[in-house]
Enzyme design. Sequence first.
Site, mmCIF file in Angstrom:
data_model
loop_
_atom_site.group_PDB
_atom_site.id
_atom_site.type_symbol
_atom_site.label_atom_id
_atom_site.label_comp_id
_atom_site.label_asym_id
_atom_site.label_seq_id
_atom_site.Cartn_x
_atom_site.Cartn_y
_atom_site.Cartn_z
ATOM 1 N N ARG A 223 0.855 -1.182 0.000
ATOM 2 C CA ARG A 223 0.000 0.000 0.000
ATOM 3 C C ARG A 223 0.891 1.231 0.000
ATOM 4 N NH1 ARG A 223 -3.691 -2.314 -1.622
ATOM 5 N NH2 ARG A 223 -5.638 -2.885 -0.618
ATOM 6 N N HIS A 271 -1.698 1.272 -9.545
ATOM 7 C CA HIS A 271 -2.378 0.299 -8.671
ATOM 8 C C HIS A 271 -3.067 -0.790 -9.510
ATOM 9 C CE1 HIS A 271 -4.111 -0.087 -4.361
ATOM 10 N NE2 HIS A 271 -4.145 -1.266 -4.962
HETATM 11 C C1 GLV Z 1 -5.658 -4.376 -4.146
HETATM 12 O O1 GLV Z 1 -4.896 -3.510 -3.894
HETATM 13 C C2 GLV Z 1 -6.080 -5.370 -3.182
HETATM 14 O O2 GLV Z 1 -5.893 -5.165 -1.963
HETATM 15 O O3 GLV Z 1 -6.648 -6.387 -3.605
#
Ligand code: GLV
Length: 308
Positions: A223, A271
């Site tokens: 993250r 992401h």
């Molecule tokens: C994406 O970032 C997830 O946590 O699946």
Amino acid sequence: MTLLFKVPDERASVWKALFAEHAPDIPVRFWPDIGDPAQVRYFAAWQPPADLYERFTELEVVFATSAGVDQFDLAHVPDLVSVVRMLDPGIAQGIIEYAGFAVLGLHRQLPTYLQQQREGVWKAHPLLAASKRRVGVMGLGNLGQATLNTLRPFGFALSGWSRTLKTLPGVQCYGGLEQLPDFLGSCDILLCLLPLTHDTAGILNAQTFAALPAGASLINLGRGGHLVEADLLAALDSGHLAHAIVDVLQEEPPRSDHPFLDHPKIWLTPHIGAMTDPHSAFEVLLENIRRHQRGEDMVGLVEPGTGY
Ligand code: GLV
């Protein structure tokens, strides 16, 4: 016993069709068409509304459609509500593909060769045997283990770090903060797949980078909150770290002047490391709802206190 989804429209239609075909007994609604909030027992989303727990007073289970659950304000989950993370095989597949390309790209010096290409330089560098390349994975849950299993056949020198010490075949394992410096000292490529919790926020910081060998590289697939972005810039600009591959940011999407966007030593992706595939995730979600209905333990239940 309504299941309320809060997902993008194009995904909503896939979930809707899956439930209609395979579980027509479960009433399903899609945000913002929430119906009577008191009917909502199950809620599934990646990004919940800020007032989730106040608004749906009869809520029993929150299903993350993501592997990470940090967005669910775990410190304030009512006692009677369970939070379940998504253990979709489609997510694991996405992560191992991304981790595989990133580790192999760094191992085979692609950042250097792409820079050389831009400069019109044709120059080969010595090739290091994979057995001499030390790859360390932070976070040894299902995604970390799947990644290590994918990397193993290449012959890399593998290590792993987790909050509590684990034992994995062919992986030098380290556990707890007291073993973190030894782990970091053995990583030419550091790959973060940790859950974001109170304990791991900001763990990719100046002190961590200083403990890595000179010339090491970072891959952040966890993250944005794991990484102190200014510290990464400093470590890259000083030359201590060679390169970073980053899929997640503190603020997504980033401001247009975010320094990572055009940094020559950073490859940045929006992401996309993994995306939940409703088709494979459906089976996992439905199985958990059935388990809950039968009063059995759900798979991926987040333990209160640990944050994952
Ligand atoms: C994406 O970032 C997830 O946590 O699946």
